[in-house]
Scaffold this motif. Structure first.
Motif, PDB file in Angstrom:
ATOM      1  N   ALA A 134       0.841  -1.203   0.000  1.00 51.14           N
ATOM      2  CA  ALA A 134       0.000   0.000   0.000  1.00 51.14           C
ATOM      3  C   ALA A 134       0.876   1.252   0.000  1.00 51.14           C
ATOM      4  CB  ALA A 134      -0.932   0.004   1.207  1.00 51.14           C
ATOM      5  N   ALA A 135       1.959   1.232   0.755  1.00 50.58           N
ATOM      6  CA  ALA A 135       2.858   2.389   0.843  1.00 50.58           C
ATOM      7  C   ALA A 135       3.532   2.675  -0.493  1.00 50.58           C
ATOM      8  CB  ALA A 135       3.907   2.156   1.926  1.00 50.58           C
ATOM      9  N   ILE A 136       3.840   1.634  -1.235  1.00 56.73           N
ATOM     10  CA  ILE A 136       4.491   1.820  -2.539  1.00 56.73           C
ATOM     11  C   ILE A 136       3.641   2.713  -3.434  1.00 56.73           C
ATOM     12  CG2 ILE A 136       5.102   0.626  -4.685  1.00 56.73           C
ATOM     13  CD1 ILE A 136       6.131  -1.686  -3.000  1.00 56.73           C
ATOM     14  N   ARG A 137       2.327   2.606  -3.303  1.00 49.86           N
ATOM     15  CA  ARG A 137       1.427   3.376  -4.162  1.00 49.86           C
ATOM     16  C   ARG A 137       1.268   4.831  -3.722  1.00 49.86           C
ATOM     17  NH1 ARG A 137      -1.110  -1.676  -3.868  1.00 49.86           N
ATOM     18  NH2 ARG A 137      -2.492  -1.039  -2.178  1.00 49.86           N
ATOM     19  N   SER A 138       1.476   5.129  -2.423  1.00 46.75           N
ATOM     20  CA  SER A 138       1.113   6.480  -1.993  1.00 46.75           C
ATOM     21  C   SER A 138       2.039   7.146  -0.983  1.00 46.75           C
ATOM     22  CB  SER A 138      -0.303   6.435  -1.378  1.00 46.75           C
ATOM     23  OG  SER A 138      -0.301   5.565  -0.261  1.00 46.75           O
ATOM     24  N   SER A 139       3.081   6.480  -0.525  1.00 51.95           N
ATOM     25  CA  SER A 139       3.918   7.051   0.533  1.00 51.95           C
ATOM     26  C   SER A 139       5.232   7.598  -0.005  1.00 51.95           C
ATOM     27  CB  SER A 139       4.208   5.999   1.600  1.00 51.95           C
ATOM     28  OG  SER A 139       3.011   5.563   2.198  1.00 51.95           O
ATOM     29  N   THR A 140       5.910   8.330   0.857  1.00 50.81           N
ATOM     30  CA  THR A 140       7.217   8.898   0.495  1.00 50.81           C
ATOM     31  C   THR A 140       8.265   7.790   0.540  1.00 50.81           C
ATOM     32  OG1 THR A 140       7.838   9.411   2.774  1.00 50.81           O
ATOM     33  CG2 THR A 140       6.567  11.105   1.563  1.00 50.81           C
ATOM     34  N   PRO A 141       9.383   7.989  -0.141  1.00 52.95           N
ATOM     35  CA  PRO A 141      10.449   6.974  -0.109  1.00 52.95           C
ATOM     36  C   PRO A 141      10.923   6.650   1.309  1.00 52.95           C
ATOM     37  CG  PRO A 141      10.841   8.479  -1.907  1.00 52.95           C
ATOM     38  CD  PRO A 141       9.681   9.033  -1.123  1.00 52.95           C
ATOM     39  N   SER A 142      10.990   7.640   2.185  1.00 50.46           N
ATOM     40  CA  SER A 142      11.452   7.357   3.547  1.00 50.46           C
ATOM     41  C   SER A 142      10.421   6.519   4.311  1.00 50.46           C
ATOM     42  CB  SER A 142      11.768   8.641   4.304  1.00 50.46           C
ATOM     43  OG  SER A 142      10.617   9.442   4.428  1.00 50.46           O
ATOM     44  N   GLN A 143       9.131   6.746   4.063  1.00 51.28           N
ATOM     45  CA  GLN A 143       8.101   5.931   4.707  1.00 51.28           C
ATOM     46  C   GLN A 143       8.153   4.494   4.183  1.00 51.28           C
ATOM     47  OE1 GLN A 143       4.869   8.522   3.547  1.00 51.28           O
ATOM     48  NE2 GLN A 143       4.495   9.167   5.676  1.00 51.28           N
ATOM     49  N   ILE A 144       8.338   4.360   2.893  1.00 49.62           N
ATOM     50  CA  ILE A 144       8.438   3.032   2.284  1.00 49.62           C
ATOM     51  C   ILE A 144       9.645   2.290   2.857  1.00 49.62           C
ATOM     52  CG2 ILE A 144       8.867   1.765   0.131  1.00 49.62           C
ATOM     53  CD1 ILE A 144       7.312   4.073  -1.275  1.00 49.62           C
ATOM     54  N   GLU A 145      10.768   2.993   2.980  1.00 48.07           N
ATOM     55  CA  GLU A 145      11.982   2.383   3.513  1.00 48.07           C
ATOM     56  C   GLU A 145      11.775   1.926   4.959  1.00 48.07           C
ATOM     57  OE1 GLU A 145      16.641   3.476   4.389  1.00 48.07           O
ATOM     58  OE2 GLU A 145      15.528   4.687   2.951  1.00 48.07           O
TER      59      GLU A 145
END
Length: 161
Positions: free
Chosen positions: A104-115
């Motif tokens: 879900a994060a891949i679709r809408s979050s920032t790179p740091s959140q995804i990391e």
């Protein structure tokens, strides 16, 4: 096993018994990839085996337990171990939840959140891998990377798609 593992202490084939059942094409693809990755690179030696591999592994589900049937490459049986899946239930459930968050994060979050989510996902995967390695201790020697690949396969076996 000696301090220096033999090049033959490895799996050359992993088979899923019909008891595992089949699922959606996406899940079947993930299973195939997990098996390919495991066979491609692993360190595997049944502790009670005086000989050496390479080995074949057949995974089956028997009464909600995971059966590891190990044989030599020519099919000669070596040993069978049965592991309860109970110690993995929470880890697999948590791993699936964090994977859902990650996708879900891949679709809408920032790179740091995804990391950050990915770090948690890897940590949960490591926990499951160590649990599997601990459960196999005294039965089958595997290195941590092989335990990771086997845990991936355990997770894929639970994934219904």
């Amino acid at each position: 096993m000696s301090d220096r593992p033999s090049a033959n202490d490895r799996l050359t084939d992993v088979e899923l018994d019909a008891s595992i059942g089949r699922s959606t094409p996406d899940v079947e693809h993930e299973r195939a990839v997990a098996i390919f990755d495991l066979v491609e690179e692993n360190s595997f030696h049944p502790v009670a085996d005086e000989g050496e591999g390479p080995y074949r592994l057949k995974l089956s589900l028997v009464d909600a337990k995971l059966m590891f049937a190990v044989s030599r490459e020519d099919g000669e049986p070596v040993v069978t171990h049965i592991l309860s899946l109970t110690p993995f239930r929470r880890i697999v459930k948590d791993y699936f939840l964090i994977c859902e968050s990650y996708y879900a994060a891949i679709r809408s979050s920032t790179p740091s959140q995804i990391e950050a989510i990915d770090m948690g996902r890897r940590g949960m995967h490591n926990e499951g891998s160590q649990t599997l390695r601990d459960r196999l201790a005294g039965k089958i020697e595997v290195d941590f990377d092989t335990a990771r690949r086997l845990f991936t396969l355990v997770c894929v076996l639970h994934w219904r798609g």
